[in-house]
Motif scaffolding. Sequence first.
Motif, PDB file in Angstrom:
ATOM      1  N   GLN A  50     -15.012   2.416   6.231  1.00 10.99           N
ATOM      2  CA  GLN A  50     -13.700   2.630   6.606  1.00 10.99           C
ATOM      3  C   GLN A  50     -12.752   1.750   5.713  1.00 10.99           C
ATOM      4  N   THR A  51     -13.223   0.516   5.621  1.00  7.89           N
ATOM      5  CA  THR A  51     -12.831  -0.503   4.596  1.00  7.89           C
ATOM      6  C   THR A  51     -12.519   0.012   3.222  1.00  7.89           C
ATOM      7  N   ILE A  52     -13.698   0.789   2.782  1.00  7.61           N
ATOM      8  CA  ILE A  52     -13.447   1.218   1.329  1.00  7.61           C
ATOM      9  C   ILE A  52     -12.485   2.281   1.315  1.00  7.61           C
ATOM     10  N   GLN A  53     -12.606   3.224   2.448  1.00  8.03           N
ATOM     11  CA  GLN A  53     -11.667   4.427   2.414  1.00  8.03           C
ATOM     12  C   GLN A  53     -10.064   3.821   2.623  1.00  8.03           C
ATOM     13  N   ALA A  54     -10.015   2.602   3.294  1.00  6.34           N
ATOM     14  CA  ALA A  54      -8.493   2.245   3.334  1.00  6.34           C
ATOM     15  C   ALA A  54      -8.148   1.497   2.128  1.00  6.34           C
ATOM     16  N   LYS A  55      -8.924   0.630   1.195  1.00  2.00           N
ATOM     17  CA  LYS A  55      -8.821   0.362  -0.074  1.00  2.00           C
ATOM     18  C   LYS A  55      -8.327   1.438  -0.858  1.00  2.00           C
ATOM     19  N   GLN A  56      -9.224   2.426  -0.849  1.00  2.00           N
ATOM     20  CA  GLN A  56      -8.855   3.737  -1.785  1.00  2.00           C
ATOM     21  C   GLN A  56      -7.439   4.384  -1.556  1.00  2.00           C
ATOM     22  N   VAL A  57      -6.981   4.278  -0.167  1.00  2.08           N
ATOM     23  CA  VAL A  57      -5.980   5.038   0.197  1.00  2.08           C
ATOM     24  C   VAL A  57      -4.810   4.053  -0.693  1.00  2.08           C
ATOM     25  N   VAL A  58      -4.712   2.651  -0.591  1.00  3.35           N
ATOM     26  CA  VAL A  58      -3.859   1.720  -0.938  1.00  3.35           C
ATOM     27  C   VAL A  58      -4.020   1.899  -2.271  1.00  3.35           C
ATOM     28  N   ARG A  59      -5.059   1.882  -3.016  1.00  4.51           N
ATOM     29  CA  ARG A  59      -4.985   2.037  -4.433  1.00  4.51           C
ATOM     30  C   ARG A  59      -4.294   3.286  -5.017  1.00  4.51           C
ATOM     31  N   GLU A  60      -4.852   4.561  -4.423  1.00  7.94           N
ATOM     32  CA  GLU A  60      -4.034   5.693  -4.564  1.00  7.94           C
ATOM     33  C   GLU A  60      -2.398   5.924  -4.367  1.00  7.94           C
ATOM     34  N   LYS A  61      -2.048   5.214  -3.245  1.00  7.71           N
ATOM     35  CA  LYS A  61      -0.640   4.873  -3.197  1.00  7.71           C
ATOM     36  C   LYS A  61      -0.166   4.294  -4.183  1.00  7.71           C
ATOM     37  N   ALA A  62      -0.615   3.320  -4.842  1.00  4.61           N
ATOM     38  CA  ALA A  62      -0.284   2.359  -5.690  1.00  4.61           C
ATOM     39  C   ALA A  62      -0.180   3.138  -7.125  1.00  4.61           C
ATOM     40  N   LEU A  63      -1.368   3.968  -7.437  1.00  7.67           N
ATOM     41  CA  LEU A  63      -1.335   4.542  -8.663  1.00  7.67           C
ATOM     42  C   LEU A  63      -0.259   5.646  -8.546  1.00  7.67           C
ATOM     43  N   LEU A  64       0.162   6.462  -7.208  1.00  7.84           N
ATOM     44  CA  LEU A  64       1.129   7.328  -7.080  1.00  7.84           C
ATOM     45  C   LEU A  64       2.529   6.754  -7.360  1.00  7.84           C
ATOM     46  N   GLU A  65       2.696   5.550  -6.894  1.00  8.13           N
ATOM     47  CA  GLU A  65       4.026   4.934  -7.052  1.00  8.13           C
ATOM     48  C   GLU A  65       4.301   4.453  -8.655  1.00  8.13           C
ATOM     49  N   GLU A  66       3.146   4.008  -9.306  1.00 11.22           N
ATOM     50  CA  GLU A  66       3.319   3.497 -10.631  1.00 11.22           C
ATOM     51  C   GLU A  66       3.177   4.957 -11.582  1.00 11.22           C
ATOM     52  N   ALA A  67       2.701   6.004 -11.126  1.00 11.24           N
ATOM     53  CA  ALA A  67       3.032   7.299 -12.076  1.00 11.24           C
ATOM     54  C   ALA A  67       4.602   7.721 -11.697  1.00 11.24           C
ATOM     55  N   LYS A  68       4.939   7.648 -10.454  1.00 12.90           N
ATOM     56  CA  LYS A  68       6.326   8.052 -10.283  1.00 12.90           C
ATOM     57  C   LYS A  68       7.456   7.304 -10.896  1.00 12.90           C
TER      58      LYS A  68
END
Length: 87
Positions: free
Chosen positions: A10-28
């Motif tokens: 669950q911790t890894i999944q939560a970190k992955q979600v945060v990382r994916e959101k950050a990457l998405l914001e950066e791409a945007k």
Amino acid sequence: MNAKHVEQIQTIQAKQVVREKALLEEAKSRFCAEAVEREAHLISKVEERFMKLTKIREVKFMDMMDAHEKKYKALLNKCMAKGMSNK
């Protein structure tokens, strides 16, 4: 699976979600910046083209006015010469 493994997953999944959101914001953000840059470039090109077309039209208009002026001067001179010969 024990509770510790579930918690780690669950911790890894939560970190992955945060990382994916950050990457998405950066791409945007990059996409928006590129769009603004492209728009500015296109506006610059359109303004440049407009100025060239305006200059071309101005030159053509002045040429047309010069031709009209020459025509009317010739007509005026002809009329003046005709008027002088009648006297």
